[in-house]
Design a protein around this motif. Structure first.
Motif, PDB file in Angstrom:
ATOM      1  N   THR A 461       5.593 -47.966 -16.051  1.00 12.34           N
ATOM      2  CA  THR A 461       5.572 -49.057 -15.004  1.00 12.34           C
ATOM      3  C   THR A 461       6.904 -49.720 -14.965  1.00 12.34           C
ATOM      4  N   VAL A 462       7.588 -49.856 -13.843  1.00 12.00           N
ATOM      5  CA  VAL A 462       8.838 -50.619 -13.946  1.00 12.00           C
ATOM      6  C   VAL A 462       8.931 -51.905 -13.149  1.00 12.00           C
ATOM      7  N   ASP A 463       7.913 -52.184 -12.316  1.00 13.08           N
ATOM      8  CA  ASP A 463       7.994 -53.172 -11.583  1.00 13.08           C
ATOM      9  C   ASP A 463       7.355 -54.778 -12.303  1.00 13.08           C
ATOM     10  N   LYS A 547       6.268 -45.825 -12.203  1.00  8.71           N
ATOM     11  CA  LYS A 547       5.204 -46.393 -11.249  1.00  8.71           C
ATOM     12  C   LYS A 547       5.803 -47.586 -10.720  1.00  8.71           C
ATOM     13  N   GLY A 548       5.669 -47.964  -9.528  1.00  8.85           N
ATOM     14  CA  GLY A 548       6.119 -49.279  -9.173  1.00  8.85           C
ATOM     15  C   GLY A 548       7.200 -49.281  -8.381  1.00  8.85           C
ATOM     16  N   LEU A 549       7.269 -48.250  -7.546  1.00  8.50           N
ATOM     17  CA  LEU A 549       8.603 -48.139  -6.728  1.00  8.50           C
ATOM     18  C   LEU A 549       8.197 -48.327  -5.172  1.00  8.50           C
ATOM     19  N   VAL A 566       6.453 -39.817  -9.108  1.00 13.55           N
ATOM     20  CA  VAL A 566       6.758 -41.588  -8.789  1.00 13.55           C
ATOM     21  C   VAL A 566       5.224 -41.865  -8.418  1.00 13.55           C
ATOM     22  N   VAL A 567       5.071 -43.260  -8.694  1.00 14.16           N
ATOM     23  CA  VAL A 567       3.914 -43.732  -8.208  1.00 14.16           C
ATOM     24  C   VAL A 567       4.299 -45.016  -7.267  1.00 14.16           C
ATOM     25  N   VAL A 568       4.014 -45.034  -6.090  1.00 14.00           N
ATOM     26  CA  VAL A 568       4.522 -46.132  -4.936  1.00 14.00           C
ATOM     27  C   VAL A 568       3.639 -47.014  -5.266  1.00 14.00           C
ATOM     28  N   SER A 569       3.871 -48.249  -5.541  1.00 18.90           N
ATOM     29  CA  SER A 569       3.142 -49.258  -5.815  1.00 18.90           C
ATOM     30  C   SER A 569       3.703 -50.668  -5.824  1.00 18.90           C
ATOM     31  N   MET A 601      -0.108 -43.088  -5.174  1.00 15.43           N
ATOM     32  CA  MET A 601       0.406 -44.381  -4.618  1.00 15.43           C
ATOM     33  C   MET A 601      -0.874 -45.371  -5.061  1.00 15.43           C
ATOM     34  N   ASP A 602      -0.738 -46.591  -5.022  1.00 16.43           N
ATOM     35  CA  ASP A 602      -1.702 -47.414  -5.314  1.00 16.43           C
ATOM     36  C   ASP A 602      -1.331 -48.785  -4.627  1.00 16.43           C
ATOM     37  N   SER A 603      -2.441 -49.786  -4.627  1.00 15.72           N
ATOM     38  CA  SER A 603      -2.357 -51.092  -4.126  1.00 15.72           C
ATOM     39  C   SER A 603      -3.103 -51.377  -2.746  1.00 15.72           C
TER      40      SER A 603
END
Ligand SMILES: Cc1cc2nc3c(=O)[nH]c(=O)nc-3n(C[C@H](O)[C@H](O)[C@H](O)COP(=O)(O)O)c2cc1C
Length: 688
Positions: A461-463, A547-549, A566-569, A601-603
């Motif tokens: 997780t990078v965000d 995650k967190g892009l 990747v995880v768009v989030s 993706m999440d959110s």
């Protein structure tokens, strides 16, 4: 290399062709030996021996099993009382013989198949052959690498007799007195060499798969197999996959019956109880939307679901039920909550355009991700410190996820250690989310622990290099971590403890402040950049997602740094308030990385149709976040299970009603921005 633990029958006797698929009760008696009858209606476990082994290799395991388990062991031709028949040509012949016998004489109850070492291949092939002929409830494979991997190094023919004996000593499994008896050794080697010839002829397609839950049993000190090698077993089942670690070496299964028997018995009971109750894990044939029927039929008996099936309402229920600080911690967003609202609004801005008269009698929710087959395109998002809402925390979540067969992505900041959660998850798939700490030895230690506890992917997780500005927590002056909740992966870690003063207590003690203080200093590394990603990539062979892009260029950089996907989030709106909705960012990220790269993706995902929209916009799968944590807070494991079942039921029905029978192939034309529909010709072009 397998061995025999049994005293072989006397040498000599006429050689006859291997009996392959000979049918009938006599064949059943030749191929299958009841070692333990169990009480009436006992769960039926069928064991397949290793190379050089025989039915009675399972004697110790059999003796240790409880009354409610029956044990049958397969006797291969060419040994002991079947010596005169000669050996089977290949693994296929072993499987054909066993399958025929089991279908003829033992198909009146569900079968649990368990193969040890070479026996795992025989059990795997038997499960495939039995598909139409007998109910197989679960396949256990012990001390065996996946069928599509190379078993070629096991060429005992290239070894002299004394070298083989030395290898047998190294692996264990044959009592030393037997290895000193020349006649026994001659017979052992005769059987072993023949079994290895069958093994070398074995070939398995990359996509050959059983359709049942598959559990790998791996002993921690098995010199021939490692947790990393086991991951590919996931590709060989369309059902749930999981790994159980045993103490001991290559022969832990057959030598440490007293330790393994309770574990097996637990699986058998749980599967049979699940089948009786129609739980989603065991009733593999019932589609997820059968929940709707079950609920409505339950209504005839005056039953109603304990929690709402409208998952958007669980937040209100949680507000009522949870302590204010706990509710605020989960529901809270960053800043004004703008991004949280944007996440939901984005789903409303897209509309589905269902297509009619496409056969929707069956739907396939399964997807393949990072070489793993998932029962649905849904995972449980990493959520920190779950003990804040329920005393069992991540353990209850792991069990709820396991019931659904969906992977839990466990947070670095979990309130239970990753090892404890792995044990609770049992054979269910699990991934590990990593916050990169400001200490590389600790990063490495966390990754190694995740690898050896059977986590099959890493999500970086990078965000969140810093916690977001969250008024709900600030107004309550509340952080679970500073109170010692959510740091369980650190407190027992040797690399973490190496940075503590000698006299530091535990997080809950008076001197625990030292622990929490050290944690706060190193829990994340805000100086981590794209240049550091290759270091992590080199550290592990686990599949790696970032995650967190939200920006397409960041997605490209992640891949360039070695990520597999990747995880768009936007962290559910908890980090940078005002940032773009995750769903809105998804199409550009998909376009940037191209087809074939895993994009999750999440959110904001709250319903089956949300999942469908994300799939139509290019996601391979979604992560469900807060809804399951509300379920956990409201009703523990049952609450988690309820949320997942409801989400999948809704998704199953949505696929059917939209005319998309497969979750893995939702066409882009299934979705359109809200507002006037595109022109007739545009629609025609995109919605075929
Ligand atoms: C209470 C809470 C804790 C979270 N902890 C983590 C975490 O430890 N690691 C992480 O990568 N994401 C974490 N997230 C973000 C989730 O993984 C996910 O991105 C987010 O919940 C999705 O938004 P949604 O819950 O609104 O659907 C957390 C989210 C919440 C609500």
């Amino acid at each position: 290399m397998g061995t025999t633990e049994t005293t072989p029958a006397a040498p000599g006797g006429r050689s006859a062709p291997a009996s392959g698929a000979a049918p009938g009760p006599q064949a059943a008696r030749r191929w299958v030996r009841p070692l333990r009858t169990g009480r009436p209606g006992a769960a039926r476990l069928v064991c397949f021996p290793h190379a050089g082994g025989a039915a009675n290799s399972f004697a110790a395991l059999s003796a240790a099993l409880p009354e409610d388990v029956e044990l049958l062991a397969v006797q291969y031709p060419g040994r002991q009382d079947r010596r005169a028949e000669g050996f089977a040509e290949d693994i296929g012949a072993l499987a054909a013989g066993a399958a025929e016998a089991l279908a003829d004489a033992y198909a009146d109850r569900p079968l649990f198949l368990l193969g040890h070492s070479m026996g795992a291949l025989a059990a795997f092939e038997t499960a495939r052959l039995l598909r139409q002929r007998a109910a197989v409830a679960r396949l256990f494979v012990s001390a065996a690498r996946p069928p599509s991997q190379d078993w070629g190094e096991q060429d005992v023919d290239a070894l002299a007799d004394d070298e083989v004996v030395a290898e047998l000593r190294r692996l264990g499994g044959v009592p030393e007195p037997l290895l000193r008896d020349p006649e026994t050794v001659r017979e052992v080697l005769r059987v072993l060499r023949a079994d290895h010839r069958a093994l070398r002829r074995y070939r398995c397609a990359d996509d050959a798969a059983v359709t049942v839950p598959l559990t790998v049993l791996l002993a921690e000190e098995d010199p021939k197999n490692s947790a990393g090698q086991m991951r590919d077993w996931a590709r060989h089942t369309t059902g749930p996959y999981g790994l159980e670690l045993l103490e001991g070496g290559h022969f832990a299964l057959t030598e440490r019956g007293e330790a393994v028997a309770p574990l097996l018995a637990r699986y058998l009971r749980r599967d049979l109880e699940g089948a009786a109750e129609g739980s989603p894990g065991a009733a593999a044939d019932a589609p997820p939307s059968a929940l709707i029927r079950d609920i409505l039929l339950g209504g005839l008996r005056g039953r109603r679901p304990a929690l709402s099936t409208d998952l958007t309402t669980l937040e209100d229920a949680a507000r009522e039920a949870l302590e204010p600080h706990a509710y605020g911690y989960v529901a809270g967003n960053a800043g004004t909550g703008g991004t949280g609202r944007a996440n939901r609004a984005a789903f409303d801005r897209w509309q589905l355009v269902p297509r009619m008269l496409r056969d929707s009698s069956t739907r396939d929710l399964t997807v393949r991700l990072l070489g793993q087959r998932l029962p649905a395109p849904v995972l449980l998002a990493p959520i920190a410190a779950q003990e804040v809402v329920h005393p069992e925390g991540e353990l209850a979540t792991a069990r709820g996820a396991a019931e659904a067969g969906l992977p839990l992505v466990l947070s670095t900041f979990a309130s239970r250690s990753l090892e404890e959660v792995a044990r609770a998850a049992g054979d269910a798939p699990r991934w590990f989310q990593l916050y990169f700490p400001a200490d590389r030895a600790l990063a490495e230690s966390l990754v190694r622990r995740a690898e050896s506890s059977g986590y099959s992917a890493l999500v970086l997780t990078v965000d969140a290099p810093h916690f977001g500005y969250r008024p709900a927590d600030l107004d309550a002056a509340y952080s679970p971590f500073l109170r010692g909740t959510g740091i369980a992966n650190f407190t027992g870690d040797p690399a973490f403890r190496a940075g503590l003063p000698e006299d530091a207590g535990d997080a809950g003690d008076a001197d625990g402040l030292a622990v929490v203080g050290h944690w706060a200093r190193i829990c994340t590394d805000a100086s981590f950049t794209w240049d550091d990603l290759p270091w992590l990539r080199r550290l592990t062979d686990l599949p790696l997602l970032v995650k967190g892009l939200l920006h397409p260029d960041d997605a490209r950089r992640a891949l360039a740094g070695g990520a597999d996907g990747v995880v768009v989030s936007n962290h559910g709106g908890r980090q940078l308030d005002g940032s773009v909705a995750a769903l809105d960012a998804l199409p550009a990220v998909r376009a940037a990385v191209g087809d074939g790269v895993p994009v999750l993706m999440d959110s904001g995902v709250r319903s089956g149709t949300d999942v469908l929209k994300a799939l139509a916009l290019g996601a391979d799968a979604v992560l469900c976040g807060r809804p399951y944590v509300y379920g956990l807070g409201l009703d523990g494991q049952r609450g988690v299970s309820h949320v997942l079942r409801a989400l999948l039921a809704d998704l199953d029905l949505a696929l059917a009603l939209a005319g998309c029978p497969s979750a893995a192939g939702v066409p882009a034309g299934t979705i359109t921005p809200s507002g006037p529909l595109p022109t007739v010709s545009e629609q025609d072009r995109t919605q075929r």
